[in-house]
Design an enzyme around this catalytic site. Sequence first.
Site, PDB file in Angstrom:
ATOM      1  N   SER A 201       0.851  -1.181   0.000  1.00  0.00           N
ATOM      2  CA  SER A 201       0.000   0.000   0.000  1.00  0.00           C
ATOM      3  C   SER A 201       0.895   1.243   0.000  1.00  0.00           C
ATOM      4  O   SER A 201       1.854   1.319   0.780  1.00  0.00           O
ATOM      5  CB  SER A 201      -0.907  -0.013   1.234  1.00  0.00           C
ATOM      6  OG  SER A 201      -1.805   1.073   1.178  1.00  0.00           O
ATOM      7  N   GLU A 202       0.563   2.191  -0.855  1.00  0.00           N
ATOM      8  CA  GLU A 202       1.411   3.376  -1.057  1.00  0.00           C
ATOM      9  C   GLU A 202       1.788   4.077   0.245  1.00  0.00           C
ATOM     10  O   GLU A 202       2.836   4.702   0.346  1.00  0.00           O
ATOM     11  CB  GLU A 202       0.695   4.441  -1.910  1.00  0.00           C
ATOM     12  CG  GLU A 202       0.471   4.099  -3.334  1.00  0.00           C
ATOM     13  CD  GLU A 202      -0.903   3.542  -3.551  1.00  0.00           C
ATOM     14  OE1 GLU A 202      -1.229   2.512  -2.895  1.00  0.00           O
ATOM     15  OE2 GLU A 202      -1.641   4.097  -4.364  1.00  0.00           O
ATOM     16  N   ASN A 203       0.862   4.050   1.211  1.00  0.00           N
ATOM     17  CA  ASN A 203       1.109   4.809   2.434  1.00  0.00           C
ATOM     18  C   ASN A 203       2.047   4.103   3.401  1.00  0.00           C
ATOM     19  O   ASN A 203       2.176   4.531   4.547  1.00  0.00           O
ATOM     20  CB  ASN A 203      -0.217   5.165   3.120  1.00  0.00           C
ATOM     21  CG  ASN A 203      -1.052   3.958   3.454  1.00  0.00           C
ATOM     22  OD1 ASN A 203      -1.174   3.046   2.635  1.00  0.00           O
ATOM     23  ND2 ASN A 203      -1.633   3.931   4.629  1.00  0.00           N
TER      24      ASN A 203
END
Lengths: 229, 229, 233, 233
Positions: free
Chosen positions: A46-48
């Site tokens: 996940s990008e975060n």
Amino acid sequence: MSLTRDGIAYRVARDLPEGSYVNLGIGIPTLVSEYIPPDREVFFHSENGILGMGGLAKPGEEDPDLVNAGKQYVTLLPGASVFDHPTSFAMIRGGHVTHAVLGALEVAANGDMANWRTPGEKVPGVGGAMDLAFGVHNILVTMMHVTNKGKPKILNKCTLPLTAPRCVKHIYTNMAVIEVTPEGLVLREFAPGMDPKIVQSHTEAPLRVAANCREMDIPAAFQVVHATA
Amino acid sequence: MSLTRDGIAYRVARDLPEGSYVNLGIGIPTLVSEYIPPDREVFFHSENGILGMGGLAKPGEEDPDLVNAGKQYVTLLPGASVFDHPTSFAMIRGGHVTHAVLGALEVAANGDMANWRTPGEKVPGVGGAMDLAFGVHNILVTMMHVTNKGKPKILNKCTLPLTAPRCVKHIYTNMAVIEVTPEGLVLREFAPGMDPKIVQSHTEAPLRVAANCREMDIPAAFQVVHATA
Amino acid sequence: MVNKTLATCREAVASVFDGATILLGGFGDPGLPGQLLEALREQGAKNLSIVHNGSGGGTHALGGLIHDGRVRKLTASFPSHPGNTSFQDLYMKGQIDLELVPQGTLAERIRSAGAGLGGFFTPTAAGTELAAGKETRVIDGRDYIFEKPLHADFAFVRAYRGDRLGNLNYRMAMRNFNVPMATAAKFVVAEIDELVPVGAIDPEDVHTPGIFVDHVVEVVRHPKYLEITTEGR
Amino acid sequence: MVNKTLATCREAVASVFDGATILLGGFGDPGLPGQLLEALREQGAKNLSIVHNGSGGGTHALGGLIHDGRVRKLTASFPSHPGNTSFQDLYMKGQIDLELVPQGTLAERIRSAGAGLGGFFTPTAAGTELAAGKETRVIDGRDYIFEKPLHADFAFVRAYRGDRLGNLNYRMAMRNFNVPMATAAKFVVAEIDELVPVGAIDPEDVHTPGIFVDHVVEVVRHPKYLEITTEGR
């Protein structure tokens, strides 16, 4: 017949190899994690700043400090890791994330993709879409084959602003699985009850039919009568 | 009289303010940490990824995974942190490390410093010297005032390859404390028993004598009879 | 004795001036310094330039600051929060500027500033609308665009634990933009859940060393910031 | 089931080919993959291009590899190990190439490669001998030089704990060049002190996520690598 949204996700999930590192976009891509075969290890990014993401958190069990890129509360699997944004996008841009499953508004015959500017949108937003499209080697697009108005989304040339040029490797729709090759689009599979001609009739760009093109092997639960077919 | 090596370190240590983040080079600078007043908190940084470094580890108590930039076994103080090289040099280059105390071979009147290429060396080595000289705002040089042969090291112009131009803020030697200003070098303090003329006679670059120039306040234990004075 | 703690968020935001550029950490709720934002809202500085991944929703935190007309420019990757928002209203009226930056480029520009670099070449966005006007270069056969570092006057971040030296530790997905942002501003304040004694955070667990941080403020986590949001990416 | 473990260092270095570029982690002993290096020495590949902070001393590990004439180029920040070394001998005879890079630039070039960037501008070395031939640029009034990413065929790193997914955890000052190097090579192997079950390393304690790592090899730490070295910086 054509595939449901879950059917598209199911079909993509079959193609994600053991040990792959996969980023899932929002929409149909989010459903993909549900359909990974239980004997296969696939790692979701996940990008975060999460690698090894599990499913959504059950109500009442949310960790307030743990959301996915869609801001939903998620869980971690054993072996997961958390990190900051520069590291997360180093994984993406540096080609370490092996697959990204993304929604798209348009895909062109040469693999150009448009998915970041919606027609008529008020405020533009790009998020991590471009970093993924430029950085990840295997860009798998999932989408309905045609628009709500029945217009093709697989085009000779994109009309919307590009997310990235020549980035798409495979397209998974409710009608077909299509490979993007240097020689153009190749039809690999069609939904049960369809045939290459029907798929082509809903596709602006020309499709070459693969020698081993076949009907998708997909459970009946993932099939629906297709309104426009 | 002039200062011992420890005397130079002692004098520098007095000038490191509470809350400063300090990188110490090898040689005289390494001694500085011994002389920080006990009521003052100063944080020592090591290029290889340590902030809040304590003194050298006692024999038998070395942690095999904890060395300083000089490859000596060190300790950590409470509140220390460890990190990787990119982060460590972000601290240096980004101006977060507030002070670096470095040895030098030559310093020029405009603050140019040469400390990375020794005359006659066989293999050149730069280490973190340039990153420090370019990145840290307060570069404090510690060195003997003249070479072993009695030649000045504080020059009108450096003869050796520069580490960085115009980087030095203060020079601490066995004879003097000198400030580098846009108008040239300013003599702030001289060693006990010396005077501005003697210091100038060992300095190629012209020294302006500060209005409040004074004899250093330094314990007798840090003073020696100076061979060349 | 070094003591970077402040008692209130009000003190922490007191020096924010009109026209300041502020890095605002967090991605969704994790790592968002919501109470510093509320204090900033009360503090009154205007014409702010805010750097944050999104544009906030509702009328609290960033959404509230924008709602109050205090933000003249937003630098973000995903300002298109679903539904009507204060940002959308002002943007449509031309009353707020937007600099849209791909998320990875945004993070890297901030890191670049904190690391003392002069900018970098990234492949992301090369040849697209978002590369318009940017310097391009072919490096080893691939197209890249040049991106400059993104410095700021202030950074407001949120961490889990902190000490009086400014050392910060984050839980789970809280690190996000907070880690690079804490390195890239002249004045850095961290909102923390718990102030712990020096040494309580293991040296290996310090994610933002105190060297980067000017102040820490312990707050009681407000349930409001724990609501599940539906903001998209 | 994904299993990145290998039983021996010999297997881990088997694919190294003549002329390969190898990132070699560690700074001093902490984080130096000494047993992978010994295995590489036995393996026999030659004309190697090694990237490491120093040049090693003695006749073991990197010093041994150089001593055996297997290294054609060293990229380093501090190859000037005190005393006579194999590197110095070969360098003086013109039998080994040296690319001297400031330590921070070296770390950043490696990170840049791993992060998919095309290079960056750094102030370090601008106007000095080490900037000779490099592109220079004034950015916001300051001089910078352009530095390219440093990619490699192999990276050999050392960590403390690791699992079968390749997740790595480092103790104390072991992270150094290992963290960026593990991201920047086509084939990454970690020598580890202890292979632990998946999940034993807390998600917040994974310093190199498994996504970057191809193989881990558990070794018994050899006392030889615990000797106090006197190598300068």
